[in-house]
Design a protein around this motif. Structure first.
Motif, PDB file in Angstrom:
ATOM      1  N   LYS A   1       0.838  -1.199   0.000  1.00 20.14           N
ATOM      2  CA  LYS A   1       0.000   0.000   0.000  1.00 20.14           C
ATOM      3  C   LYS A   1       0.878   1.256   0.000  1.00 20.14           C
ATOM      4  N   ILE A   2       0.434   2.262  -0.709  1.00 23.48           N
ATOM      5  CA  ILE A   2       1.127   3.551  -0.638  1.00 23.48           C
ATOM      6  C   ILE A   2       0.101   4.648  -0.362  1.00 23.48           C
ATOM      7  N   ASP A   3       0.578   5.726   0.213  1.00 19.50           N
ATOM      8  CA  ASP A   3      -0.309   6.839   0.538  1.00 19.50           C
ATOM      9  C   ASP A   3      -0.864   7.460  -0.747  1.00 19.50           C
ATOM     10  N   PRO A   4      -2.176   7.656  -0.830  1.00 21.37           N
ATOM     11  CA  PRO A   4      -2.758   8.249  -2.035  1.00 21.37           C
ATOM     12  C   PRO A   4      -2.158   9.599  -2.411  1.00 21.37           C
ATOM     13  N   TYR A   5      -1.725  10.353  -1.390  1.00 22.15           N
ATOM     14  CA  TYR A   5      -1.156  11.675  -1.680  1.00 22.15           C
ATOM     15  C   TYR A   5       0.150  11.580  -2.457  1.00 22.15           C
ATOM     16  N   ASN A   6       0.772  10.397  -2.432  1.00 27.09           N
ATOM     17  CA  ASN A   6       2.044  10.245  -3.141  1.00 27.09           C
ATOM     18  C   ASN A   6       1.866  10.145  -4.656  1.00 27.09           C
ATOM     19  N   TYR A   7       0.667   9.856  -5.099  1.00 28.17           N
ATOM     20  CA  TYR A   7       0.449   9.643  -6.532  1.00 28.17           C
ATOM     21  C   TYR A   7       0.877  10.853  -7.377  1.00 28.17           C
ATOM     22  N   PRO A   8       0.389  12.079  -7.065  1.00 26.75           N
ATOM     23  CA  PRO A   8       0.841  13.237  -7.858  1.00 26.75           C
ATOM     24  C   PRO A   8       2.349  13.452  -7.767  1.00 26.75           C
ATOM     25  N   ILE A   9       2.902  13.236  -6.563  1.00 29.27           N
ATOM     26  CA  ILE A   9       4.351  13.442  -6.406  1.00 29.27           C
ATOM     27  C   ILE A   9       5.120  12.461  -7.281  1.00 29.27           C
ATOM     28  N   ILE A  10       4.648  11.214  -7.286  1.00 29.38           N
ATOM     29  CA  ILE A  10       5.325  10.176  -8.085  1.00 29.38           C
ATOM     30  C   ILE A  10       5.316  10.547  -9.565  1.00 29.38           C
TER      31      ILE A  10
ATOM     32  N   ALA B   1       3.308   4.886 -13.949  1.00 28.68           N
ATOM     33  CA  ALA B   1       1.880   4.947 -13.592  1.00 28.68           C
ATOM     34  C   ALA B   1       0.932   4.852 -14.785  1.00 28.68           C
ATOM     35  N   GLY B   2       1.307   4.136 -15.812  1.00 26.04           N
ATOM     36  CA  GLY B   2       0.416   3.930 -16.953  1.00 26.04           C
ATOM     37  C   GLY B   2       0.035   5.232 -17.636  1.00 26.04           C
ATOM     38  N   ARG B   3      -1.271   5.395 -17.935  1.00 26.27           N
ATOM     39  CA  ARG B   3      -1.693   6.600 -18.671  1.00 26.27           C
ATOM     40  C   ARG B   3      -2.024   7.758 -17.724  1.00 26.27           C
ATOM     41  N   ALA B   4      -1.271   7.861 -16.637  1.00 26.46           N
ATOM     42  CA  ALA B   4      -1.508   8.952 -15.685  1.00 26.46           C
ATOM     43  C   ALA B   4      -1.360  10.306 -16.367  1.00 26.46           C
ATOM     44  N   PHE B   5      -0.472  10.401 -17.354  1.00 28.08           N
ATOM     45  CA  PHE B   5      -0.265  11.667 -18.058  1.00 28.08           C
ATOM     46  C   PHE B   5      -1.599  12.175 -18.623  1.00 28.08           C
TER      47      PHE B   5
ATOM     48  N   SER C   1       3.019  -0.816 -15.982  1.00 26.09           N
ATOM     49  CA  SER C   1       3.253   0.155 -14.918  1.00 26.09           C
ATOM     50  C   SER C   1       2.815  -0.391 -13.556  1.00 26.09           C
ATOM     51  N   PRO C   2       3.636  -0.215 -12.524  1.00 21.48           N
ATOM     52  CA  PRO C   2       3.313  -0.795 -11.215  1.00 21.48           C
ATOM     53  C   PRO C   2       2.336   0.025 -10.375  1.00 21.48           C
ATOM     54  N   VAL C   3       2.211   1.340 -10.625  1.00 17.41           N
ATOM     55  CA  VAL C   3       1.377   2.189  -9.772  1.00 17.41           C
ATOM     56  C   VAL C   3       0.130   2.620 -10.523  1.00 17.41           C
ATOM     57  N   ARG C   4      -1.009   2.502  -9.897  1.00 17.22           N
ATOM     58  CA  ARG C   4      -2.222   3.060 -10.493  1.00 17.22           C
ATOM     59  C   ARG C   4      -3.224   3.391  -9.397  1.00 17.22           C
ATOM     60  N   LEU C   5      -4.189   4.264  -9.753  1.00 16.00           N
ATOM     61  CA  LEU C   5      -5.231   4.599  -8.789  1.00 16.00           C
ATOM     62  C   LEU C   5      -6.100   3.376  -8.575  1.00 16.00           C
ATOM     63  N   SER C   6      -6.171   2.910  -7.338  1.00 15.71           N
ATOM     64  CA  SER C   6      -6.960   1.716  -7.067  1.00 15.71           C
ATOM     65  C   SER C   6      -8.434   2.000  -7.275  1.00 15.71           C
ATOM     66  N   ALA C   7      -9.146   1.071  -7.863  1.00 13.68           N
ATOM     67  CA  ALA C   7     -10.593   1.217  -8.049  1.00 13.68           C
ATOM     68  C   ALA C   7     -11.270   1.344  -6.688  1.00 13.68           C
TER      69      ALA C   7
END
Lengths: 35, 238
Positions: free
Chosen positions: A2-11, B90-94, B221-227
């Motif tokens: 698990k990672i903190d949701p706030y890290n997503y934009p930073i990443i 992060a896939g298509r995060a862009f 990509s390993p990171v994505r917004l979880s559903a």
């Protein structure tokens, strides 16, 4: 894992900056900027 | 308690996303507005030189002749590297977080919802507004492959052209470059605004060749917004 949701934009911002900076450092830049 | 906390988190995250998209739009406008100022036109290259997709358009020419297509430069590869790094992580995060054209389409869809009778839209909830329209699945599914066809055609034509293949049709240039000097560009702008009001993110879903390129990286990509995060549970999975 698990990672903190706030890290997503930073990443994604960090990934963009690192990718861009590396490419610029390797010489991929506009001819007008070359010294 | 968890739901309250995650609702707050979700709102904050969506606010950050809005800010990021806002910065992307302002930044692209500033790049486009440069040539309105004397002596600034050549600073950093043409508008196309800042486009990540320009790297794909000019890749063949650069690999075979060492020269980039007109209006593009090596800067395209640098911008594309940034976008590629985002996609690898992060896939298509862009597309959802950084693309200025996507942001404009979202704003147009939001305006369309107001026109369609909805005062306040909650993201993820079914809208009551009749605009923007949802295409029937029978039409939506096959149309989503159109962007891959466009990507293939662009790569094919890039071997024979002097300017980037999308130079004359690019909606990003139509919206942001302040260079509506041809009837075709005006047509692209009007079509883009019209279709974006009718169907949300129509360009992204069906036509964007950069989105088609980045879709490949969704698989790795390993990171994505979880559903589950969308349904208000703060779980993110790597």
């Amino acid at each position: 894992m698990k990672i903190d949701p706030y890290n997503y934009p930073i990443i994604i911002i960090l990934a963009f900056v690192i990718g861009l900076t590396l490419a610029l450092a390797l010489g991929f830049q506009s001819p007008a900027w070359e010294s | 308690m968890t739901t309250q906390r995650s609702t707050k988190e979700r709102k904050s995250l969506m606010l950050i996303r809005k800010w990021m998209l806002g910065f992307a739009v302002i930044g692209t406008f500033l790049i486009g507005i440069r040539h309105l100022f004397p002596g600034e036109a050549a600073s950093g290259g043409a508008f196309d030189a800042f486009c990540p997709f320009g790297a794909i358009e000019t890749a063949w020419a650069y690999l075979t002749s060492g020269q980039t297509l007109k209006t593009t430069s090596l800067l395209n590869f640098a911008i594309f590297s940034g976008v590629l790094a985002v996609s690898l992580v992060a896939g298509r995060a862009f597309c959802g977080w950084m693309c200025p054209l996507g942001a404009v389409q979202e704003w147009l869809a939001s305006f369309a919802r107001r026109l369609g009778g909805e005062k306040r839209h909650v993201r993820g909830k079914r809208t009551k507004a009749w605009l923007p329209l949802s295409l029937p699945i029978g039409l939506d599914r096959p149309l989503r492959y159109a962007k891959y066809v466009i990507l293939g055609l662009v790569i094919l034509f890039s071997a024979f052209t002097v300017y980037p293949p999308l130079h004359s049709f690019c909606p990003v240039r139509a919206v942001f470059s302040f260079k509506l000097n041809t009837g075709l560009m005006w047509s692209v702008l009007i079509t883009f605004i019209g279709t974006s009001l009718l169907v949300e993110r129509v360009w992204c879903k069906y036509l964007c060749p950069l989105g088609a390129t980045l879709a490949i990286f969704n698989k790795v990509s390993p990171v994505r917004l979880s559903a589950r995060f969308q349904s208000l549970q703060p779980l993110w999975a790597l």
